[in-house]
Motif scaffolding. Sequence first.
Motif, mmCIF file in Angstrom:
data_model
loop_
_atom_site.group_PDB
_atom_site.id
_atom_site.type_symbol
_atom_site.label_atom_id
_atom_site.label_comp_id
_atom_site.label_asym_id
_atom_site.label_seq_id
_atom_site.Cartn_x
_atom_site.Cartn_y
_atom_site.Cartn_z
ATOM 1 N N TYR A 246 0.836 -1.207 0.000
ATOM 2 C CA TYR A 246 0.000 0.000 0.000
ATOM 3 C C TYR A 246 0.870 1.256 0.000
ATOM 4 O O TYR A 246 0.655 2.170 -0.806
ATOM 5 C CB TYR A 246 -0.921 0.001 1.216
ATOM 6 C CG TYR A 246 -1.644 1.316 1.426
ATOM 7 C CD1 TYR A 246 -2.700 1.693 0.606
ATOM 8 C CD2 TYR A 246 -1.252 2.184 2.449
ATOM 9 C CE1 TYR A 246 -3.351 2.906 0.785
ATOM 10 C CE2 TYR A 246 -1.897 3.392 2.639
ATOM 11 C CZ TYR A 246 -2.943 3.758 1.804
ATOM 12 O OH TYR A 246 -3.574 4.963 1.981
ATOM 13 N N LEU A 247 1.863 1.299 0.876
ATOM 14 C CA LEU A 247 2.737 2.467 0.946
ATOM 15 C C LEU A 247 3.508 2.657 -0.354
ATOM 16 O O LEU A 247 3.722 3.783 -0.808
ATOM 17 C CB LEU A 247 3.698 2.334 2.127
ATOM 18 C CG LEU A 247 3.082 2.528 3.507
ATOM 19 C CD1 LEU A 247 4.041 2.079 4.596
ATOM 20 C CD2 LEU A 247 2.695 3.986 3.717
ATOM 21 N N SER A 249 2.492 1.923 -3.242
ATOM 22 C CA SER A 249 1.580 2.402 -4.289
ATOM 23 C C SER A 249 1.215 3.877 -4.120
ATOM 24 O O SER A 249 0.716 4.504 -5.060
ATOM 25 C CB SER A 249 0.298 1.563 -4.288
ATOM 26 O OG SER A 249 -0.490 1.837 -3.127
ATOM 27 N N ARG A 250 1.457 4.423 -2.914
ATOM 28 C CA ARG A 250 1.125 5.816 -2.633
ATOM 29 C C ARG A 250 2.359 6.689 -2.835
ATOM 30 O O ARG A 250 3.170 6.878 -1.918
ATOM 31 C CB ARG A 250 0.601 5.952 -1.198
ATOM 32 C CG ARG A 250 -0.777 5.380 -0.954
ATOM 33 C CD ARG A 250 -1.858 6.342 -1.486
ATOM 34 N NE ARG A 250 -1.757 7.665 -0.885
ATOM 35 C CZ ARG A 250 -2.381 8.042 0.238
ATOM 36 N NH1 ARG A 250 -3.138 7.175 0.896
ATOM 37 N NH2 ARG A 250 -2.244 9.269 0.701
ATOM 38 N N HIS A 251 2.530 7.219 -4.030
ATOM 39 C CA HIS A 251 3.728 8.009 -4.330
ATOM 40 C C HIS A 251 3.766 9.314 -3.543
ATOM 41 O O HIS A 251 4.832 9.938 -3.423
ATOM 42 C CB HIS A 251 3.801 8.286 -5.831
ATOM 43 C CG HIS A 251 3.817 7.037 -6.663
ATOM 44 N ND1 HIS A 251 4.828 6.103 -6.572
ATOM 45 C CD2 HIS A 251 2.946 6.567 -7.576
ATOM 46 C CE1 HIS A 251 4.585 5.114 -7.407
ATOM 47 N NE2 HIS A 251 3.441 5.355 -8.029
ATOM 48 N N ASP A 252 2.615 9.731 -3.016
ATOM 49 C CA ASP A 252 2.585 10.950 -2.218
ATOM 50 C C ASP A 252 3.101 10.725 -0.804
ATOM 51 O O ASP A 252 3.408 11.688 -0.091
ATOM 52 C CB ASP A 252 1.159 11.505 -2.157
ATOM 53 C CG ASP A 252 0.163 10.498 -1.592
ATOM 54 O OD1 ASP A 252 0.274 9.297 -1.933
ATOM 55 O OD2 ASP A 252 -0.712 10.909 -0.802
ATOM 56 N N LEU A 253 3.189 9.463 -0.372
ATOM 57 C CA LEU A 253 3.664 9.178 0.989
ATOM 58 C C LEU A 253 5.178 8.944 1.005
ATOM 59 O O LEU A 253 5.904 9.585 1.732
ATOM 60 C CB LEU A 253 2.922 7.968 1.548
ATOM 61 C CG LEU A 253 1.402 8.133 1.681
ATOM 62 C CD1 LEU A 253 0.780 6.882 2.295
ATOM 63 C CD2 LEU A 253 1.064 9.354 2.522
ATOM 64 N N THR A 276 -4.900 5.010 8.850
ATOM 65 C CA THR A 276 -5.076 4.831 7.405
ATOM 66 C C THR A 276 -4.204 3.692 6.885
ATOM 67 O O THR A 276 -4.657 2.847 6.102
ATOM 68 C CB THR A 276 -4.733 6.127 6.656
ATOM 69 O OG1 THR A 276 -5.597 7.175 7.105
ATOM 70 C CG2 THR A 276 -4.874 5.952 5.155
ATOM 71 N N GLN A 280 -5.317 -0.814 6.261
ATOM 72 C CA GLN A 280 -5.248 -1.461 4.949
ATOM 73 C C GLN A 280 -5.175 -2.978 5.097
ATOM 74 O O GLN A 280 -5.541 -3.713 4.190
ATOM 75 C CB GLN A 280 -4.026 -0.956 4.168
ATOM 76 C CG GLN A 280 -4.046 0.522 3.858
ATOM 77 C CD GLN A 280 -5.290 0.956 3.116
ATOM 78 O OE1 GLN A 280 -5.668 0.340 2.112
ATOM 79 N NE2 GLN A 280 -5.922 2.016 3.594
#
Length: 396
Positions: A246-247, A249-253, A276, A280
């Motif tokens: 999940y992390l 996949s989140r390029h903003d994190l 959040t 997951q």
Amino acid sequence: MRPYLYKAAVFALFLWGCQGDVNTGELPVALESLPQPTALAQPPLKRNGKVEGAQPLAHIYELSPIDSFPFPTITEPLTAALRQNLSLLNLAQGRRSYQIGQLITSHEDLEEAARILLSWENEKPAGLGHYLDAYQIWGADQKGAVRFTGYFTPIIPVSREQQGPFQHPIYTHPISWEGALPTRAKIERDSAFKGLGLELAYAKSKVDIYYMQLQGSGYVEYPDGTRELFAYNGSNRHPYRSIEKYLNSRHDLNPAKLSIAGIRSFLNGKPGLTDTVLFQNPSYTFFVRQSAVPAGAGNVPLTPQHSIAVDRRYIPLGSTLLAACPVFDNRTQRVSHYEYRLLTAQDVGGAIRGPGHIDYYQGVGPEAARTAGNMNAYGRLWLLLPKQSEPRFISN
């Protein structure tokens, strides 16, 4: 010929044909009739540990030439792990035989493999090809690549009462619950178990609880310094989902590292994201108080550097395996070589699925956590079984 008889015969040949150093107690060089490791033991490797130019394997298990590998010395910790395998197989009387793809084996085979290796206690085995066959598992890519990750037994601070910074409950399994058990989010965010008296203790951090659940057990440490083992007591039966994926996949994190330490540091810096991220993964693990040492799903104590968690559909509990463990070079940022070790299948894990992944137990506490958190590369794995005149395969 039994192993101890074979060793006696080899020693007699040594005395007859060679001269050793009597003063140092060193044995003379092995005779040519004893197979020696070859260059096959250290193949050219890709950065992630996969073998360059590896060819596909036709079946889940394939017979390999055992004498091409350097077997490690049967040390005291390894001896303990092998004896635990025998205890595990003695306890698990319900299933006596296994078919994995085309391979057929049994409890008796697994027991005999452990006993053969135990006959070399405190020695470096030689000529094991006379007694054992090695069956390579086809791994994640059907070319023998097996992913090695690590796990450990954490130590986390807790309180017996919900007070001060200790606000997050650690639960035992709800025996009287009717219907499907709630997800992690409903348990932690919506307090689904509030008022049921299921709390064992209270932790400072949800992240501490999460990683203890991921490891399957852990020591809790109370303010007075006393410790207690919280052992696995079932799950809510919701599917495991990786927060690392999940992390990623989140390029903003964009956490600096997707290791345990890296994710912990990232969430400590962004506490508003903790729920959040953790939610997951809907899977949730329950615990029970125990006074024993950490044990695996086979109900025997785990041995650091030897016990592994497996998918038992592909590797039976109680198996003894030869592993080409990947050694990561931090300087070059790649797997530099393999280190050959004997491992014992004594545990399972929610994230361990298929023939291409094992979890390698590293021990208790912060150092074990560091080692386990940095372990994520590919090696190879062979199931060891007693020698037979014909391979243990069934026809299509």
